[in-house]
Design a protein around this motif. Structure first.
Motif, PDB file in Angstrom:
ATOM      1  N   UNK A 140       7.304  13.206  10.170  1.00  0.00           N
ATOM      2  CA  UNK A 140       6.184  14.201   9.903  1.00  0.00           C
ATOM      3  C   UNK A 140       4.962  12.561   9.100  1.00  0.00           C
ATOM      4  N   UNK A 141       3.362  12.680   9.627  1.00  0.00           N
ATOM      5  CA  UNK A 141       2.403  11.528   8.925  1.00  0.00           C
ATOM      6  C   UNK A 141       1.622  12.786   8.234  1.00  0.00           C
ATOM      7  N   UNK A 142       1.587  12.538   7.020  1.00  0.00           N
ATOM      8  CA  UNK A 142      -0.286  12.786   6.560  1.00  0.00           C
ATOM      9  C   UNK A 142      -0.760  11.460   6.128  1.00  0.00           C
ATOM     10  N   UNK A 143      -1.943  12.219   6.832  1.00  0.00           N
ATOM     11  CA  UNK A 143      -3.054  10.935   6.753  1.00  0.00           C
ATOM     12  C   UNK A 143      -4.248  12.002   6.155  1.00  0.00           C
ATOM     13  N   UNK A 144      -5.167  10.817   5.985  1.00  0.00           N
ATOM     14  CA  UNK A 144      -6.615  10.920   5.845  1.00  0.00           C
ATOM     15  C   UNK A 144      -7.735   9.645   6.222  1.00  0.00           C
ATOM     16  N   UNK A 145      -8.999  10.089   6.264  1.00  0.00           N
ATOM     17  CA  UNK A 145      -9.657   9.500   7.468  1.00  0.00           C
ATOM     18  C   UNK A 145     -11.257  10.061   6.948  1.00  0.00           C
ATOM     19  N   UNK A 146     -12.179   9.784   7.483  1.00  0.00           N
ATOM     20  CA  UNK A 146     -13.668   9.906   7.217  1.00  0.00           C
ATOM     21  C   UNK A 146     -13.376  11.334   7.830  1.00  0.00           C
ATOM     22  N   UNK A 147     -14.144  12.470   6.829  1.00  0.00           N
ATOM     23  CA  UNK A 147     -14.555  14.065   6.928  1.00  0.00           C
ATOM     24  C   UNK A 147     -15.199  14.363   7.286  1.00  0.00           C
ATOM     25  N   UNK A 148     -16.420  13.490   8.144  1.00  0.00           N
ATOM     26  CA  UNK A 148     -17.603  13.596   8.558  1.00  0.00           C
ATOM     27  C   UNK A 148     -17.427  14.026   9.965  1.00  0.00           C
ATOM     28  N   UNK A 149     -18.746  15.055  10.537  1.00  0.00           N
ATOM     29  CA  UNK A 149     -18.423  14.771  12.031  1.00  0.00           C
ATOM     30  C   UNK A 149     -18.701  14.230  12.382  1.00  0.00           C
ATOM     31  N   UNK A 150     -18.094  13.469  13.823  1.00  0.00           N
ATOM     32  CA  UNK A 150     -18.675  12.262  14.724  1.00  0.00           C
ATOM     33  C   UNK A 150     -18.823  11.161  13.924  1.00  0.00           C
ATOM     34  N   UNK A 181     -12.763   4.544  12.115  1.00  0.00           N
ATOM     35  CA  UNK A 181     -12.839   2.963  10.647  1.00  0.00           C
ATOM     36  C   UNK A 181     -11.915   3.735  10.248  1.00  0.00           C
ATOM     37  N   UNK A 182     -10.392   2.132   9.006  1.00  0.00           N
ATOM     38  CA  UNK A 182     -10.149   2.870   8.290  1.00  0.00           C
ATOM     39  C   UNK A 182      -9.598   3.901   7.716  1.00  0.00           C
ATOM     40  N   UNK A 183      -9.260   4.576   7.204  1.00  0.00           N
ATOM     41  CA  UNK A 183      -8.038   6.048   6.967  1.00  0.00           C
ATOM     42  C   UNK A 183      -6.588   4.485   6.229  1.00  0.00           C
ATOM     43  N   UNK A 184      -5.732   6.183   6.008  1.00  0.00           N
ATOM     44  CA  UNK A 184      -4.551   5.803   5.795  1.00  0.00           C
ATOM     45  C   UNK A 184      -3.627   6.634   5.954  1.00  0.00           C
ATOM     46  N   UNK A 185      -2.163   6.729   5.679  1.00  0.00           N
ATOM     47  CA  UNK A 185      -1.909   7.735   5.674  1.00  0.00           C
ATOM     48  C   UNK A 185      -0.241   7.942   5.734  1.00  0.00           C
ATOM     49  N   UNK A 186       0.732   8.797   5.355  1.00  0.00           N
ATOM     50  CA  UNK A 186       2.387   8.404   4.860  1.00  0.00           C
ATOM     51  C   UNK A 186       3.125   8.902   6.225  1.00  0.00           C
ATOM     52  N   UNK A 187       4.340   8.349   6.715  1.00  0.00           N
ATOM     53  CA  UNK A 187       5.162   8.485   7.130  1.00  0.00           C
ATOM     54  C   UNK A 187       6.278   8.841   6.765  1.00  0.00           C
ATOM     55  N   UNK A 188       6.935  10.038   7.211  1.00  0.00           N
ATOM     56  CA  UNK A 188       7.908  10.611   6.415  1.00  0.00           C
ATOM     57  C   UNK A 188       9.197  10.490   7.680  1.00  0.00           C
ATOM     58  N   UNK A 189      10.148   9.953   6.787  1.00  0.00           N
ATOM     59  CA  UNK A 189      11.702  10.743   7.572  1.00  0.00           C
ATOM     60  C   UNK A 189      11.372  12.287   7.478  1.00  0.00           C
ATOM     61  N   UNK A 190      12.690  12.777   7.621  1.00  0.00           N
ATOM     62  CA  UNK A 190      12.307  14.338   7.921  1.00  0.00           C
ATOM     63  C   UNK A 190      13.288  15.090   6.560  1.00  0.00           C
TER      64      UNK A 190
END
Length: 417
Positions: free
Chosen positions: A75-85, A89-98
């Motif tokens: 499972x991937x929890x991800x966060x990036x730019x929230x604006x439209x279009x 670029x940038x962005x972070x995430x957390x990859x989780x095992x089962x």
């Protein structure tokens, strides 16, 4: 039916991430981009190879924020730019095992540079927090850097560490500590600040839990069975290489004398097969994508070996040559992944066309599902009226409750003549 239902119930039962019987492995990695075909497969394979439970990701270049499940189960929890279009670029995430996903309590996002998650531990009243950040470089504006570190400090401050609070309840600090000998550090199980004691004594109680751990005895052999990647034998070149390696290995066995015992002969045969399988085939790994061919998997492994050669190079000339070969291997992997994806989509489109022509609606539906992709949103974040994201399930339920309450209790529209 009862047995199957019990299995499903057990599969969704909450787990604990930290315990005294299981080692938890964490990592962080700047992947440069996740916005590329096949990149999620490669990252998940590396996570599995290093036996990680949680892998923090930087520079994912995914937009918006959410939670998605890979075809392999991670499972991937991800966060990036929230604006439209917005740009990728940038962005972070957390990859989780089962296992880590079952221990997940909730997660929060602070834009494209900060994400945090909370997990259950073996102690019911103690939770485990993970924060993944992507700091700005020195060439960025001072305001951008200050904003990032301010968000980071605010996130860290939400984890209770203070042992002293001023009488006006405005200032907190950590002034009490427990010192441990370096040799006995492995025996420390937990440190915790108990805030309930502040009411009577003015300061928090700091408690440490210790459980003596002894050094593991050397020489213990791990006899786990391994499965090997026999998919490579479908390729003629790999099959020929495997046959030659087996013949060369068993030619050595002919030198064993007739006086050799059955046990010695069997041990030599076993070592021969094991060595050939490890060198030629490698250990079997879960198939993350149905469209990745064995040729691409072999190229990925070859790229990893060439990267190791770059790290082991001693001279500048050798390092430059190894880096050139590694760059070439990267391009070959990208081309092979795109070709596999194209062939897979073409085959599915052909199957869908044949199913539609034959009136096979079930087959058409299954093929269309595969064609649409295996990625799915496991829990889309909910926003409040101000646009703030809710990633905690309890907060999402309250927001839905508030939404339907306003929707169903609207005043009746006035009748128009």
């Amino acid at each position: 039916m009862t047995q199957g239902g019990g299995s499903r119930k057990e599969a969704t039962k909450p787990r604990n991430l930290l315990s005294t019987r299981r080692t938890t492995r964490l990592g962080t990695w700047n992947v440069r981009t996740m916005y590329e075909a096949g990149k999620a497969l490669q990252v998940a394979r590396e996570m599995e190879a290093y036996q990680l439970d949680i892998l923090g990701l930087c520079e994912t270049r995914w937009t918006n924020a959410g939670e998605c499940q890979l075809a392999s189960g991670e499972t991937v929890l991800y966060s990036g730019h929230l604006e439209k279009n917005s740009p990728h670029t940038e962005g972070v995430g957390i990859l989780l095992s089962t296992h880590a996903k079952m221990a997940l309590i909730g997660w929060k996002t602070e834009g494209p540079r900060l994400i945090s998650a909370e997990f259950r531990s073996h102690k019911k009243d103690i939770n485990f927090h993970v924060i993944q950040g992507y700091a700005s470089t020195n060439d960025k504006d001072q305001d951008v850097k200050e904003t990032f570190y301010k968000m980071l400090l605010n996130t860290i401050d939400q984890i209770h560490k203070s042992t002293w609070v001023s009488p006006d309840q405005q200032t907190e600090n950590q002034i009490d500590h427990i010192c441990v000998n370096k040799k006995d550090r492995r025996s420390m199980r937990d440190f915790r600040v108990y805030r309930k004691c502040r009411r009577s004594f003015g300061q928090n109680l700091l408690i440490s839990t210790i459980r003596q751990k002894l050094k593991r005895r050397q020489g213990i052999v791990n006899n786990h069975r391994h499965r090997y990647n026999v998919e490579f034998l479908r390729e003629p070149s790999s099959r020929e290489e495997f046959n030659v390696a087996v013949k060369n290995r068993f030619q050595v066995l002919e030198t064993l004398g007739e006086d050799s015992s059955v046990k010695e002969t069997w041990q030599a045969i076993k070592e021969g097969w094991t060595t050939v399988c490890q060198e030629v085939l490698g250990k079997q790994k879960r198939e993350h994508k149905p469209w990745i061919s064995a040729t691409t998997l072999r190229k990925i492994e070859d790229r990893k070996k060439k990267n190791d050669q770059v790290n082991r190079s001693k001279t500048r000339a050798a390092k430059a040559k190894a880096q050139e070969e590694y760059t070439k291997a990267i391009k070959e992997v990208k081309v092979s992944v795109r070709q596999d994806k194209r062939n897979y989509v073409d085959d599915l489109a052909r199957e869908a066309q044949e199913a539609a022509g034959a009136g096979n609606m079930r087959g058409l539906y299954e093929t269309t599902k595969k064609l649409a992709g295996r990625y799915k949103n496991a829990g889309v974040p909910v926003k409040d009226k101000e646009g703030r994201l809710f990633t905690n399930p309890d907060e999402q339920k309250e927001r839905w409750k508030e939404h339907f309450k306003e929707l169903l209790n609207r005043p009746r529209p006035e009748k128009t003549v």
